[in-house]
Write a protein that holds these residues in place. Structure first.
Motif, PDB file in Angstrom:
ATOM      1  N   LYS A 143       1.078  -1.149   0.065  1.00  0.00           N
ATOM      2  CA  LYS A 143      -0.096   0.541  -0.039  1.00  0.00           C
ATOM      3  C   LYS A 143       0.463   1.189  -0.269  1.00  0.00           C
ATOM      4  O   LYS A 143      -0.194   2.483  -0.435  1.00  0.00           O
ATOM      5  CB  LYS A 143      -0.944  -0.222   1.483  1.00  0.00           C
ATOM      6  CG  LYS A 143      -2.126  -1.081   0.740  1.00  0.00           C
ATOM      7  CD  LYS A 143      -3.601  -0.729   1.826  1.00  0.00           C
ATOM      8  CE  LYS A 143      -4.561  -1.314   2.066  1.00  0.00           C
ATOM      9  NZ  LYS A 143      -5.370  -1.229   3.011  1.00  0.00           N
ATOM     10  N   TYR A 144       1.680   0.778   0.292  1.00  0.00           N
ATOM     11  CA  TYR A 144       2.632   2.126   0.821  1.00  0.00           C
ATOM     12  C   TYR A 144       3.578   2.069  -0.136  1.00  0.00           C
ATOM     13  O   TYR A 144       4.518   3.194  -0.160  1.00  0.00           O
ATOM     14  CB  TYR A 144       2.967   2.989   1.836  1.00  0.00           C
ATOM     15  CG  TYR A 144       3.877   2.127   2.939  1.00  0.00           C
ATOM     16  CD1 TYR A 144       5.218   1.884   2.787  1.00  0.00           C
ATOM     17  CD2 TYR A 144       3.731   0.804   4.205  1.00  0.00           C
ATOM     18  CE1 TYR A 144       6.203   1.210   3.592  1.00  0.00           C
ATOM     19  CE2 TYR A 144       4.254  -0.243   4.340  1.00  0.00           C
ATOM     20  CZ  TYR A 144       6.115   0.214   4.218  1.00  0.00           C
ATOM     21  OH  TYR A 144       6.822  -0.379   4.892  1.00  0.00           O
ATOM     22  N   ARG A 160       1.899   7.787   1.903  1.00  0.00           N
ATOM     23  CA  ARG A 160       2.605   6.883   2.732  1.00  0.00           C
ATOM     24  C   ARG A 160       2.576   6.544   4.257  1.00  0.00           C
ATOM     25  O   ARG A 160       2.275   5.296   4.423  1.00  0.00           O
ATOM     26  CB  ARG A 160       4.199   7.063   2.235  1.00  0.00           C
ATOM     27  CG  ARG A 160       5.129   6.804   2.157  1.00  0.00           C
ATOM     28  CD  ARG A 160       5.736   6.844   3.834  1.00  0.00           C
ATOM     29  NE  ARG A 160       7.142   5.710   3.862  1.00  0.00           N
ATOM     30  CZ  ARG A 160       7.008   5.164   4.556  1.00  0.00           C
ATOM     31  NH1 ARG A 160       5.558   4.426   5.334  1.00  0.00           N
ATOM     32  NH2 ARG A 160       8.097   4.301   4.295  1.00  0.00           N
ATOM     33  N   THR A 190       0.576   6.677   6.483  1.00  0.00           N
ATOM     34  CA  THR A 190      -1.333   6.423   7.070  1.00  0.00           C
ATOM     35  C   THR A 190      -1.373   4.989   6.432  1.00  0.00           C
ATOM     36  O   THR A 190      -1.625   4.379   7.197  1.00  0.00           O
ATOM     37  CB  THR A 190      -2.171   7.340   5.852  1.00  0.00           C
ATOM     38  OG1 THR A 190      -1.749   8.556   6.545  1.00  0.00           O
ATOM     39  CG2 THR A 190      -3.372   7.170   6.440  1.00  0.00           C
ATOM     40  N   GLU A 191      -1.028   4.845   5.705  1.00  0.00           N
ATOM     41  CA  GLU A 191      -0.702   2.959   5.473  1.00  0.00           C
ATOM     42  C   GLU A 191       0.279   2.716   5.521  1.00  0.00           C
ATOM     43  O   GLU A 191      -0.081   1.571   5.678  1.00  0.00           O
ATOM     44  CB  GLU A 191      -0.592   3.324   3.560  1.00  0.00           C
ATOM     45  CG  GLU A 191      -1.761   4.245   2.869  1.00  0.00           C
ATOM     46  CD  GLU A 191      -2.999   3.408   2.825  1.00  0.00           C
ATOM     47  OE1 GLU A 191      -3.550   2.072   3.372  1.00  0.00           O
ATOM     48  OE2 GLU A 191      -3.400   4.470   2.671  1.00  0.00           O
ATOM     49  N   ASP A 192       1.295   3.226   6.485  1.00  0.00           N
ATOM     50  CA  ASP A 192       1.877   1.909   6.790  1.00  0.00           C
ATOM     51  C   ASP A 192       1.302   1.653   8.166  1.00  0.00           C
ATOM     52  O   ASP A 192       1.738   2.848   9.332  1.00  0.00           O
ATOM     53  CB  ASP A 192       3.786   3.102   7.408  1.00  0.00           C
ATOM     54  CG  ASP A 192       4.796   1.982   7.663  1.00  0.00           C
ATOM     55  OD1 ASP A 192       4.836   0.332   8.308  1.00  0.00           O
ATOM     56  OD2 ASP A 192       5.585   2.738   7.499  1.00  0.00           O
ATOM     57  N   LYS A 193       1.571   0.662   8.633  1.00  0.00           N
ATOM     58  CA  LYS A 193       0.908   0.213   9.998  1.00  0.00           C
ATOM     59  C   LYS A 193       1.635  -0.051  11.002  1.00  0.00           C
ATOM     60  O   LYS A 193       1.614   0.077  12.132  1.00  0.00           O
ATOM     61  CB  LYS A 193       0.680  -1.569   9.755  1.00  0.00           C
ATOM     62  CG  LYS A 193       0.019  -2.130   8.777  1.00  0.00           C
ATOM     63  CD  LYS A 193      -0.256  -3.267   9.033  1.00  0.00           C
ATOM     64  CE  LYS A 193      -1.262  -3.737   7.452  1.00  0.00           C
ATOM     65  NZ  LYS A 193      -1.164  -5.262   7.693  1.00  0.00           N
ATOM     66  N   LYS A 238      -0.630   7.350  12.419  1.00  0.00           N
ATOM     67  CA  LYS A 238      -0.844   7.308  10.763  1.00  0.00           C
ATOM     68  C   LYS A 238      -2.445   7.642  11.083  1.00  0.00           C
ATOM     69  O   LYS A 238      -2.964   7.885  10.532  1.00  0.00           O
ATOM     70  CB  LYS A 238      -0.896   5.753  11.186  1.00  0.00           C
ATOM     71  CG  LYS A 238      -1.677   4.684  11.215  1.00  0.00           C
ATOM     72  CD  LYS A 238      -1.577   2.896  10.870  1.00  0.00           C
ATOM     73  CE  LYS A 238      -2.417   1.993  11.238  1.00  0.00           C
ATOM     74  NZ  LYS A 238      -2.394   1.178  11.132  1.00  0.00           N
ATOM     75  N   THR A 262      -7.312   8.726  -0.842  1.00  0.00           N
ATOM     76  CA  THR A 262      -6.676   7.889   0.237  1.00  0.00           C
ATOM     77  C   THR A 262      -7.383   8.848   1.767  1.00  0.00           C
ATOM     78  O   THR A 262      -8.046   8.142   2.482  1.00  0.00           O
ATOM     79  CB  THR A 262      -5.604   6.687   0.116  1.00  0.00           C
ATOM     80  OG1 THR A 262      -5.859   6.209  -0.204  1.00  0.00           O
ATOM     81  CG2 THR A 262      -5.738   6.008   2.305  1.00  0.00           C
ATOM     82  N   LYS A 312      -9.954   8.549   4.530  1.00  0.00           N
ATOM     83  CA  LYS A 312     -10.401   8.276   5.454  1.00  0.00           C
ATOM     84  C   LYS A 312     -10.180   9.504   6.687  1.00  0.00           C
ATOM     85  O   LYS A 312     -10.670   9.173   7.784  1.00  0.00           O
ATOM     86  CB  LYS A 312      -9.120   8.539   5.754  1.00  0.00           C
ATOM     87  CG  LYS A 312      -7.530   6.738   5.346  1.00  0.00           C
ATOM     88  CD  LYS A 312      -6.525   6.467   5.940  1.00  0.00           C
ATOM     89  CE  LYS A 312      -6.133   5.225   5.256  1.00  0.00           C
ATOM     90  NZ  LYS A 312      -6.485   4.330   5.983  1.00  0.00           N
TER      91      LYS A 312
END
Length: 168
Positions: A3-4, A40, A42-45, A50, A87, A91
């Protein structure tokens, strides 16, 4: 990581920012470069912030993006900038329900789901309320006299099922 990953390709050249027409209209608008970076993370767990990044994007006027795609078109690394901005907007929808851009987006989605197209006659009422309708009356009358107003009783399109399937 998928995703990122596309956002990590950014080389910070600023070409996207240079091409963005909104930056000249809104001095608070962070611009495509910053929004891509926010998307970028926001998509990183693994990112501890995030959940806060979409809120930050909202305060930096992410909803003012015109989706003209100039930023994405000019990116030498093909970073999907407008996808990242979309995205971030997605959100923030539930957090900022009273914001006009959110109301506008929701109204459009509801119309497409219900009718298969946008019912422009009710859009202003659903996004700006009665005050917005009153403010828009001069334009509405002008459009009406030119025959540019759609039917007040919209019908469903024949292939609505196909549109419903696309939305899913």
């Amino acid at each position: 990581h998928k995703k990122y990953d596309p956002y990590t390709d950014c080389i910070l050249c600023g070409a996207c920012f240079a091409m963005c027409p909104v930056k000249d209209l809104d001095e608070n608008y962070a611009g495509p470069l910053q929004f891509a970076r926010l998307a970028r993370f926001t998509e990183d767990k693994r990112d501890a912030l995030k959940e806060e990044r979409p809120k930050l994007a909202f305060t930096l006027d992410v909803w003012n993006c015109l989706r003209c795609e100039r930023c994405t078109d000019v990116c030498p690394k093909s970073v999907p900038i407008t996808q990242g901005i979309a995205t971030l907007k997605a959100k923030t929808i539930n957090q900022f329900e009273n914001y006009i851009g959110v109301k506008h987006a929701k109204a459009i989605c509801e119309d497409v789901k219900k009718h298969g197209y946008l019912n422009e006659n009710t859009l202003i009422l659903r996004t700006k309320g009665v005050k917005g309708v009153i403010e828009s009356l001069p334009l509405a009358i002008k459009l009406l006299t030119k025959g540019k107003v759609m039917s007040f009783f919209p019908h469903k399109i024949e292939n609505l099922k196909e549109i419903e399937d696309l939305i899913k």
